[in-house]
Design a protein around this motif. Structure first.
Motif, short mmCIF file in Angstrom:
data_model
loop_
_atom_site.label_atom_id
_atom_site.label_comp_id
_atom_site.label_asym_id
_atom_site.label_seq_id
_atom_site.Cartn_x
_atom_site.Cartn_y
_atom_site.Cartn_z
N CYS A 1 0.78 -0.87 -0.44
CA CYS A 1 0.25 0.13 -0.24
C CYS A 1 0.61 1.57 -0.61
O CYS A 1 1.91 0.99 0.72
N LYS A 2 0.45 2.14 -0.56
CA LYS A 2 1.74 3.13 -0.82
C LYS A 2 -0.11 4.46 -0.53
O LYS A 2 -0.49 5.20 -1.10
N VAL A 3 0.81 6.14 0.49
CA VAL A 3 0.06 6.65 -0.06
C VAL A 3 0.86 7.99 -0.20
O VAL A 3 1.81 8.01 -0.10
N SER A 4 0.16 8.51 -1.16
CA SER A 4 0.77 9.54 -1.52
C SER A 4 -0.36 10.94 -1.62
O SER A 4 -0.76 11.41 -1.32
N GLY A 5 0.72 12.08 -1.59
CA GLY A 5 -0.26 13.77 -1.99
C GLY A 5 1.15 14.81 -1.39
O GLY A 5 1.79 14.82 -0.58
N ASN A 6 -0.13 15.64 -0.43
CA ASN A 6 1.05 16.72 0.01
C ASN A 6 0.64 16.48 1.95
O ASN A 6 0.31 16.81 2.65
N ILE A 7 1.48 15.48 2.35
CA ILE A 7 1.33 14.21 3.71
C ILE A 7 1.68 15.40 4.68
O ILE A 7 3.21 15.50 4.51
N ASN A 8 1.65 15.94 5.67
CA ASN A 8 1.67 16.03 6.89
C ASN A 8 2.21 15.02 8.07
O ASN A 8 3.82 14.96 7.79
N THR A 9 1.10 14.36 7.46
CA THR A 9 1.67 12.97 9.29
C THR A 9 0.58 12.05 8.35
O THR A 9 -0.69 12.71 7.75
N ILE A 10 0.96 11.08 9.28
CA ILE A 10 -0.17 9.99 8.73
C ILE A 10 -0.14 9.27 10.09
O ILE A 10 1.16 8.89 10.96
N TYR A 11 -1.24 9.19 10.37
CA TYR A 11 -1.50 8.45 12.16
C TYR A 11 -1.99 6.68 11.76
O TYR A 11 -0.23 6.53 11.34
N ASP A 12 -2.54 6.83 11.94
CA ASP A 12 -3.38 5.10 11.94
C ASP A 12 -2.77 5.05 10.59
O ASP A 12 -3.13 5.26 10.29
N MET A 13 -2.57 3.00 10.01
CA MET A 13 -3.04 2.63 8.69
C MET A 13 -3.15 1.04 9.30
O MET A 13 -3.06 0.51 10.22
N GLY A 14 -4.18 0.82 7.81
CA GLY A 14 -4.98 -0.35 8.55
C GLY A 14 -5.00 -1.03 7.25
O GLY A 14 -5.13 -0.50 5.98
N TRP A 15 -5.62 -2.48 7.41
CA TRP A 15 -5.86 -2.99 6.02
C TRP A 15 -6.81 -4.21 6.73
O TRP A 15 -7.64 -4.44 7.92
N TYR A 16 -8.09 -3.93 5.99
CA TYR A 16 -9.44 -4.07 5.76
C TYR A 16 -9.56 -5.55 4.73
O TYR A 16 -9.16 -5.21 3.35
N ARG A 17 -10.69 -5.59 4.92
CA ARG A 17 -11.46 -6.53 3.65
C ARG A 17 -12.55 -6.74 3.69
O ARG A 17 -13.45 -6.49 5.09
N GLN A 18 -13.22 -7.43 2.37
CA GLN A 18 -14.76 -7.35 2.36
C GLN A 18 -15.14 -8.64 1.06
O GLN A 18 -14.16 -8.47 0.56
N ALA A 19 -15.08 -9.11 2.29
CA ALA A 19 -15.70 -10.91 1.67
C ALA A 19 -16.90 -10.62 0.45
O ALA A 19 -18.25 -9.70 0.98
N PRO A 20 -17.73 -10.84 -0.23
CA PRO A 20 -18.76 -11.43 -0.65
C PRO A 20 -20.07 -11.79 -0.09
O PRO A 20 -19.59 -12.52 0.46
N GLY A 21 -20.81 -10.80 0.16
CA GLY A 21 -22.01 -10.72 1.34
C GLY A 21 -21.65 -10.64 2.28
O GLY A 21 -22.26 -10.40 3.48
#
Length: 123
Positions: free
Chosen positions: A22-42
């Motif tokens: 995962c790559k975050v881009s933009g005019n970033i000052n600070t990144i606090y939390d980072m996470g992975w989520y998932r969604q299965a069908p249904g």
């Protein structure tokens, strides 16, 4: 504008491994939390793993001991190493970042999500 992009989805056999990035881009000052989520069908979107800004790392019970999340703060990136995958790990995986961006002369707090990457576990 903050953007989050995931890489690495695809087909994997049961018991196999896959690494998501995962790559975050933009005019970033600070990144606090980072996470992975998932969604299965249904199903609803669920937490897989998350680094909290306070310093601790949380895993869902379903992936604990099999998945490992890491991050590279210099690169504004996060990774999810998936080992011993199971059929029930099939889902779209999303990266999330809580970001403070500098935009139009102000600091803005953004909850940023990627578009998701599909992981299919199948023999």
């Amino acid at each position: 504008q903050v953007q989050v992009v995931e890489f690495g989805g695809g087909l994997v056999q049961p018991g196999g491994s896959k690494r998501l990035s995962c790559k975050v881009s933009g005019n970033i000052n600070t990144i606090y939390d980072m996470g992975w989520y998932r969604q299965a069908p249904g199903s609803e979107r669920e937490l897989v793993a998350k680094f909290y800004s306070a310093g601790h790392l949380e895993y869902s019970e379903s992936v604990k001991g099999r998945f490992t999340m890491s991050k590279d703060t210099e690169q504004d990136a996060a990774y999810l190493q998936m080992d011993d995958v199971k059929l029930e790990d099939t889902a779209v995986y999303y990266c999330y970042a809580e970001v403070v961006e500098w935009r139009n002369g102000n600091y803005n707090h953004v909850d940023a999500w990627g578009q998701g990457t599909l992981v299919t576990v199948s023999s």
